[in-house]
Design an enzyme around this catalytic site. Sequence first.
Site, PDB file in Angstrom:
ATOM      1  N   SER A 160       0.833  -1.194   0.000  1.00 58.08           N
ATOM      2  CA  SER A 160       0.000   0.000   0.000  1.00 58.08           C
ATOM      3  C   SER A 160       0.876   1.256   0.000  1.00 58.08           C
ATOM      4  O   SER A 160       1.616   1.487  -0.947  1.00 58.08           O
ATOM      5  CB  SER A 160      -0.967  -0.045   1.187  1.00 58.08           C
ATOM      6  OG  SER A 160      -1.990   0.903   1.042  1.00 58.08           O
ATOM      7  N   ASP A 169      -9.866  -5.328  -4.422  1.00 61.26           N
ATOM      8  CA  ASP A 169      -9.383  -4.285  -3.518  1.00 61.26           C
ATOM      9  C   ASP A 169     -10.318  -3.081  -3.587  1.00 61.26           C
ATOM     10  O   ASP A 169     -10.481  -2.472  -4.642  1.00 61.26           O
ATOM     11  CB  ASP A 169      -7.961  -3.887  -3.925  1.00 61.26           C
ATOM     12  CG  ASP A 169      -7.252  -3.040  -2.886  1.00 61.26           C
ATOM     13  OD1 ASP A 169      -7.895  -2.156  -2.292  1.00 61.26           O
ATOM     14  OD2 ASP A 169      -6.044  -3.258  -2.688  1.00 61.26           O
ATOM     15  N   HIS A 199      -7.464  -5.935   0.003  1.00 60.04           N
ATOM     16  CA  HIS A 199      -6.279  -5.125   0.254  1.00 60.04           C
ATOM     17  C   HIS A 199      -5.469  -5.545   1.474  1.00 60.04           C
ATOM     18  O   HIS A 199      -4.317  -5.128   1.600  1.00 60.04           O
ATOM     19  CB  HIS A 199      -6.742  -3.667   0.457  1.00 60.04           C
ATOM     20  CG  HIS A 199      -5.640  -2.663   0.515  1.00 60.04           C
ATOM     21  ND1 HIS A 199      -4.905  -2.288  -0.587  1.00 60.04           N
ATOM     22  CD2 HIS A 199      -5.137  -1.933   1.553  1.00 60.04           C
ATOM     23  CE1 HIS A 199      -4.020  -1.365  -0.251  1.00 60.04           C
ATOM     24  NE2 HIS A 199      -4.132  -1.139   1.048  1.00 60.04           N
TER      25      HIS A 199
END
Length: 279
Positions: free
Chosen positions: A143, A224, A258
């Site tokens: 991320s 995601d 995610h």
Amino acid sequence: LCFGGEQCNFQHWSETLRCEMKFSIYLPPSYNPDSADKSPVLYFLSGLTCTHENFPIKSGMQRLAAQWNMVVVSPDTSPRGSNHPGEHEDWDFGSAAGFYLDATNAPWSENYRMYSYITKELLAVISDNFNVSEENRALSGHSMGGHGSLVIAMKNPGLFKCITSLAPIANPSLGPWGIKAFTNYLGEDRGLWGEWDATELAKKFRVPEGAQPLNIMVCQGEQDRFLKEELLTQNFIDAARGNESLNVDYRIRKGYDHFYPYISTFIHEHFEYIANVIC
């Protein structure tokens, strides 16, 4: 002990960030502080809201690090305790959200310099205190940390031998998280933002003459929830595939989102990709 190795936490004073910083380090069973053979080392950069402990606690990476005889370093995600106005108010900015850049906008420019911390100070701290290779080192992240791994790799060709990224914030100049961070850390001049945006860097990145393309593995959960508005991973992939200096292995994970269940499911592929280069 963990899979025969040691999972440790350390703290040190950072001149770059002007505060005490913590990092986690996994030393595999094969690690020998006195050996002439220095251990390969992976640095893993975590995402928004994380500390140095998220990756070693949640990913299950120690089994893989032990298998590949790899030291793994997990730094924190921002300076701590600066107490700038607004530093602790939002989860996506300030504390635990340093974005792996060097801020130029006051007051953040005083010590929000995670890019310099990772690429200079932390590497020196690890090399000075642990028997790790300065040649066989890799960089990965998730991320915000995935953004950091891509940006650091393209701004420092050769500093890391292998790069991977999981669900990166790949085009932060266009996503709400990135716009908020860049506006506060860098100011309103969007001309400066491109130096910290992986997609923009991918458009102009060049390896030194005669060098091989930079190999990068990127994986992304298809489901995601942040993909379309925040991560914009495809923008980076398109830019990278249009650049002969970059060779991107892009792996889409159908049905995955995610978070750490996704990371722990596929982290073994990242270790295998990295180990084939540095181990």
